[in-house]
Design a protein around this motif. Structure first.
Motif, PDB file in Angstrom:
ATOM      1  N   GLY A  71       0.796  -1.224   0.000  1.00 41.66           N
ATOM      2  CA  GLY A  71       0.000   0.000   0.000  1.00 41.66           C
ATOM      3  C   GLY A  71       0.824   1.266   0.000  1.00 41.66           C
ATOM      4  N   ASP A  72       0.162   2.365   0.244  1.00 39.43           N
ATOM      5  CA  ASP A  72       0.824   3.653   0.397  1.00 39.43           C
ATOM      6  C   ASP A  72      -0.040   4.525   1.309  1.00 39.43           C
ATOM      7  N   ILE A  73       0.435   5.732   1.586  1.00 35.71           N
ATOM      8  CA  ILE A  73      -0.248   6.590   2.558  1.00 35.71           C
ATOM      9  C   ILE A  73      -1.679   6.946   2.120  1.00 35.71           C
ATOM     10  N   GLY A  74      -1.924   6.946   0.796  1.00 30.59           N
ATOM     11  CA  GLY A  74      -3.269   7.255   0.313  1.00 30.59           C
ATOM     12  C   GLY A  74      -4.250   6.127   0.591  1.00 30.59           C
ATOM     13  N   LYS A  75      -3.831   4.906   0.276  1.00 34.03           N
ATOM     14  CA  LYS A  75      -4.664   3.731   0.554  1.00 34.03           C
ATOM     15  C   LYS A  75      -4.905   3.613   2.059  1.00 34.03           C
ATOM     16  N   LEU A  76      -3.833   3.824   2.811  1.00 32.95           N
ATOM     17  CA  LEU A  76      -3.902   3.708   4.269  1.00 32.95           C
ATOM     18  C   LEU A  76      -4.897   4.708   4.858  1.00 32.95           C
ATOM     19  N   ALA A  77      -4.837   5.943   4.385  1.00 34.57           N
ATOM     20  CA  ALA A  77      -5.700   6.997   4.936  1.00 34.57           C
ATOM     21  C   ALA A  77      -7.174   6.696   4.644  1.00 34.57           C
ATOM     22  N   ALA A  78      -7.444   6.259   3.419  1.00 35.24           N
ATOM     23  CA  ALA A  78      -8.838   5.955   3.074  1.00 35.24           C
ATOM     24  C   ALA A  78      -9.342   4.755   3.874  1.00 35.24           C
ATOM     25  N   THR A  79      -8.536   3.687   3.934  1.00 34.87           N
ATOM     26  CA  THR A  79      -8.998   2.483   4.635  1.00 34.87           C
ATOM     27  C   THR A  79      -9.115   2.742   6.133  1.00 34.87           C
ATOM     28  N   GLY A  80      -8.152   3.467   6.695  1.00 33.57           N
ATOM     29  CA  GLY A  80      -8.186   3.702   8.140  1.00 33.57           C
ATOM     30  C   GLY A  80      -9.466   4.403   8.560  1.00 33.57           C
ATOM     31  N   THR A  81      -9.865   5.374   7.783  1.00 31.30           N
ATOM     32  CA  THR A  81     -11.064   6.137   8.122  1.00 31.30           C
ATOM     33  C   THR A  81     -12.325   5.312   7.876  1.00 31.30           C
ATOM     34  N   SER A 116      -4.475   5.963  -5.263  1.00 34.46           N
ATOM     35  CA  SER A 116      -4.692   4.835  -4.339  1.00 34.46           C
ATOM     36  C   SER A 116      -5.897   5.109  -3.451  1.00 34.46           C
ATOM     37  N   MET A 117      -5.976   6.352  -2.986  1.00 34.30           N
ATOM     38  CA  MET A 117      -7.118   6.729  -2.161  1.00 34.30           C
ATOM     39  C   MET A 117      -8.414   6.601  -2.966  1.00 34.30           C
ATOM     40  N   ALA A 118      -8.354   7.089  -4.194  1.00 31.37           N
ATOM     41  CA  ALA A 118      -9.544   7.066  -5.050  1.00 31.37           C
ATOM     42  C   ALA A 118     -10.011   5.633  -5.311  1.00 31.37           C
ATOM     43  N   ARG A 119      -9.057   4.700  -5.509  1.00 35.98           N
ATOM     44  CA  ARG A 119      -9.436   3.305  -5.784  1.00 35.98           C
ATOM     45  C   ARG A 119     -10.198   2.705  -4.608  1.00 35.98           C
ATOM     46  N   VAL A 120      -9.701   2.975  -3.390  1.00 40.87           N
ATOM     47  CA  VAL A 120     -10.389   2.452  -2.203  1.00 40.87           C
ATOM     48  C   VAL A 120     -11.801   3.031  -2.123  1.00 40.87           C
ATOM     49  N   LEU A 121     -11.914   4.329  -2.311  1.00 44.83           N
ATOM     50  CA  LEU A 121     -13.223   4.979  -2.188  1.00 44.83           C
ATOM     51  C   LEU A 121     -14.188   4.451  -3.242  1.00 44.83           C
ATOM     52  N   GLU A 122     -13.669   4.241  -4.443  1.00 43.55           N
ATOM     53  CA  GLU A 122     -14.530   3.752  -5.517  1.00 43.55           C
ATOM     54  C   GLU A 122     -15.016   2.332  -5.208  1.00 43.55           C
ATOM     55  N   GLU A 123     -14.107   1.481  -4.777  1.00 41.81           N
ATOM     56  CA  GLU A 123     -14.503   0.103  -4.434  1.00 41.81           C
ATOM     57  C   GLU A 123     -15.513   0.081  -3.296  1.00 41.81           C
ATOM     58  N   GLU A 124     -15.338   0.986  -2.370  1.00 43.52           N
ATOM     59  CA  GLU A 124     -16.219   1.012  -1.196  1.00 43.52           C
ATOM     60  C   GLU A 124     -17.462   1.882  -1.432  1.00 43.52           C
ATOM     61  N   LYS A 125     -17.570   2.461  -2.612  1.00 45.48           N
ATOM     62  CA  LYS A 125     -18.698   3.328  -2.967  1.00 45.48           C
ATOM     63  C   LYS A 125     -18.852   4.492  -1.994  1.00 45.48           C
ATOM     64  N   VAL A 126     -17.724   5.069  -1.633  1.00 43.41           N
ATOM     65  CA  VAL A 126     -17.713   6.210  -0.719  1.00 43.41           C
ATOM     66  C   VAL A 126     -17.375   7.461  -1.531  1.00 43.41           C
ATOM     67  N   ALA A 127     -18.163   8.515  -1.348  1.00 43.54           N
ATOM     68  CA  ALA A 127     -17.919   9.780  -2.046  1.00 43.54           C
ATOM     69  C   ALA A 127     -16.815  10.565  -1.352  1.00 43.54           C
ATOM     70  N   LEU A 128     -15.933  11.177  -2.145  1.00 40.93           N
ATOM     71  CA  LEU A 128     -15.047  12.198  -1.580  1.00 40.93           C
ATOM     72  C   LEU A 128     -15.729  13.530  -1.845  1.00 40.93           C
ATOM     73  N   VAL A 129     -16.093  14.242  -0.788  1.00 39.22           N
ATOM     74  CA  VAL A 129     -16.915  15.439  -0.995  1.00 39.22           C
ATOM     75  C   VAL A 129     -16.182  16.750  -0.762  1.00 39.22           C
ATOM     76  N   GLY A 130     -14.978  16.686  -0.236  1.00 37.58           N
ATOM     77  CA  GLY A 130     -14.269  17.941  -0.001  1.00 37.58           C
ATOM     78  C   GLY A 130     -12.886  17.701   0.536  1.00 37.58           C
ATOM     79  N   GLY A 131     -12.163  18.795   0.756  1.00 39.85           N
ATOM     80  CA  GLY A 131     -10.824  18.658   1.285  1.00 39.85           C
ATOM     81  C   GLY A 131     -10.031  19.927   1.173  1.00 39.85           C
ATOM     82  N   ASP A 132      -8.726  19.785   1.245  1.00 42.60           N
ATOM     83  CA  ASP A 132      -7.849  20.952   1.307  1.00 42.60           C
ATOM     84  C   ASP A 132      -6.454  20.508   0.879  1.00 42.60           C
ATOM     85  N   VAL A 133      -5.716  21.436   0.294  1.00 40.11           N
ATOM     86  CA  VAL A 133      -4.309  21.184  -0.044  1.00 40.11           C
ATOM     87  C   VAL A 133      -3.484  22.332   0.523  1.00 40.11           C
ATOM     88  N   LYS A 134      -2.467  22.006   1.301  1.00 38.32           N
ATOM     89  CA  LYS A 134      -1.544  23.023   1.802  1.00 38.32           C
ATOM     90  C   LYS A 134      -0.131  22.583   1.464  1.00 38.32           C
TER      91      LYS A 134
END
Lengths: 338, 338
Positions: A71-81, A116-134
């Protein structure tokens, strides 16, 4: 409190719990009316909404290395939550993510991580609705920190609480213990990780659905930072019971044991990122294990049971027949494990 | 895309918008059914819940310095998230926070920061329901990053959308422009900040309630990163209109103008952290300004109007009588402004 923040404060064991306890005292309103929050400190907080609870959770991910076997930090963050929602019995609905990244970070790597994050969300049918980049200037941050916040819905009669364990319950885990922690620890130590060992990083939504369909699930928790040792102590304390684990029944890969011996770490303190510990009614335990195994969790197994305990403790019946207390982990364990 | 992340990618201007656009493409599910999210990229996403929308938002705070005249990173994180809910017309309900902190960070400072956050939440009657603490080894993070996620409720008929501006509307701001940005910029440049100038960091919930009570609010936005220039361009684009701002009407403190001249920055690109830009029906504009002034927003004022615009643009009628285009800001502006 000590005078400065230590790595132990972030390790997810006793010191983390003590620091959080101090900080929580500062906040006057710890839940919404009829809901749960900073008092309960469960995997998700609950906000009542008619027949449902809204489950909400937030975690920051600082794992090092950011790409690791499995995995990577993106997959980890999506799955952890997602997992923090799932273990409450909730169906994950939506997520937000914030990315704080160091100036000079390769955009290709950022794309890979977000993908990686997007793949997890898509498989789990979870919407990404917002966020932030700094962006932090070069040298002000080691690569990247991702924070994810999840929202899920759970019917009020389907909710699974950390405080639900009862004496007589059986403790089940859906797979091997400590794979993620061992992989990260080995990477950090500069040991070449055997190709047979990868992080167990994966959503536990399917495992939770299987168990909830059988019924009789009294408590559930994903044993991440602080590992099985922390998760079981937490469940025991919140439920006011003790837990007896049988060492011989613990599914731990040989490679994990080897790395732990080499680096002097107890596998019970190593984070899992695709595992759930279930406390279930004794009558349904065999059925749940069977259902889990049939549906792909081949290492799912009973690892212990819940016993009366005036002082909540976790005990382990060792392979040689003795009994020892499994304490909440202390100290640094493995930094930046998740 | 360029090959590595630059400070401009985090500055909240054009480059941030382009990066976010690229990353958003990776995510297949951009909203929950009937809700809004990554397509709209408003201050909060909306999730329908019966007669209500749940408004949700997340931001990471990396401000440098972490303590500044008028606030600190804790106050900033709480207010920023509350404001992203408020500008949608939502009543803030609950928050989660994650703290990523450097090993060796003084625990007393951590307490101060969390206490600032707690004071804001208490005054705003917002529950803190969960969160996370992570520690990064010394040198891996410059001090502290805080991420906050907010949840609010808004009745469906009370919702304020970024896309709601109509030609003829009047643009109002509830106070002076660029105070926060000027304070942080001066601190970063090592200039001693005059005691008369402090960050405007404050919740805008009261201002929003005052305006919503009068009615006729078509759009609202807190001009944070990228300042008024970015906020107005964003509103204009999302509404498909143009905006004409009158330079002589802009409330900007003399000290802010002085710092901007000294450091070569346009005050319109400087972040505000306690301001809201309102687009309101012309008929109620005077009443809203009066109500705001009566209730403590003494510098509240009309700054411009909405005009037809096939290509959405922000124009400024200058003091000397010319008209210039106010572009979306580009480049680094001020790093770690929030």
């Amino acid at each position: 409190m000590e005078k400065t923040v230590t790595l132990a404060h972030g390790a997810g064991g006793l010191e983390t719990a003590l620091l959080v306890k101090e900080l929580v005292k500062l906040f006057a309103i710890k839940n919404t009316p009829g809901g749960t929050g900073l008092r309960e400190l469960e995997d998700s907080a609950l906000i009542p909404l008619g027949e449902y609870y809204l489950a909400v959770t937030a975690d920051s991910y600082t794992v090092n290395p950011i790409f690791f076997p499995g995995g990577d930090i993106g997959k980890l963050a999506a799955t952890g939550t997602i997992n923090d929602l799932a273990v409450m019995g909730a169906e994950p609905l939506a997520m937000l993510d914030t990315v704080v990244v160091e100036e000079g970070f390769p955009l290709e790597d950022l794309s890979k991580i977000m993908n990686s994050m997007a793949r997890v969300l898509e498989e789990e049918k979870v919407a990404l609705v917002g966020g932030d980049v700094k962006v932090m200037p070069k040298g002000a941050l080691d690569k990247i920190v991702i924070t994810t916040m999840g929202l899920g819905l759970v019917e009020k009669n389907r909710i699974v609480r950390n405080s639900g364990l009862k004496p007589g319950d059986v403790i089940i885990i859906n797979g091997t213990v400590g794979d993620h922690g061992a992989v990260i620890m080995a990477c950090q130590a500069g040991i070449e990780v055997e190709t047979s060992l990868v992080s167990d990083c994966a959503p536990v939504t399917k495992a939770m659905r299987i168990a909830l369909e059988v019924g009789g699930v009294h408590a559930a928790k994903d044993p991440t930072r602080g590992g099985l040792a922390m998760a079981l102590n937490d469940l025991a304390k919140k439920s006011g019971v003790s837990i007896l684990v049988h060492e011989e029944k613990l599914p731990i890969r040989e490679e994990v044991i080897a790395y732990c011996e080499m680096l002097g770490v107890d596998p019970l303190t190593l984070a899992c990122e695709g595992r759930v510990v279930l406390g279930v009614d004794r009558e349904v335990a065999a059925e749940i294990v069977e259902a889990l195994r049939e549906k792909g969790y081949r290492e799912a197994t009973v690892i212990g049971e819940v016993i009366e305990g005036r002082v909540p403790r976790v005990y382990m019946r060792t392979k040689i027949g003795g009994t020892r207390i499994v304490e909440e982990p202390r100290g640094e364990i493995v930094p930046r494990i998740c």
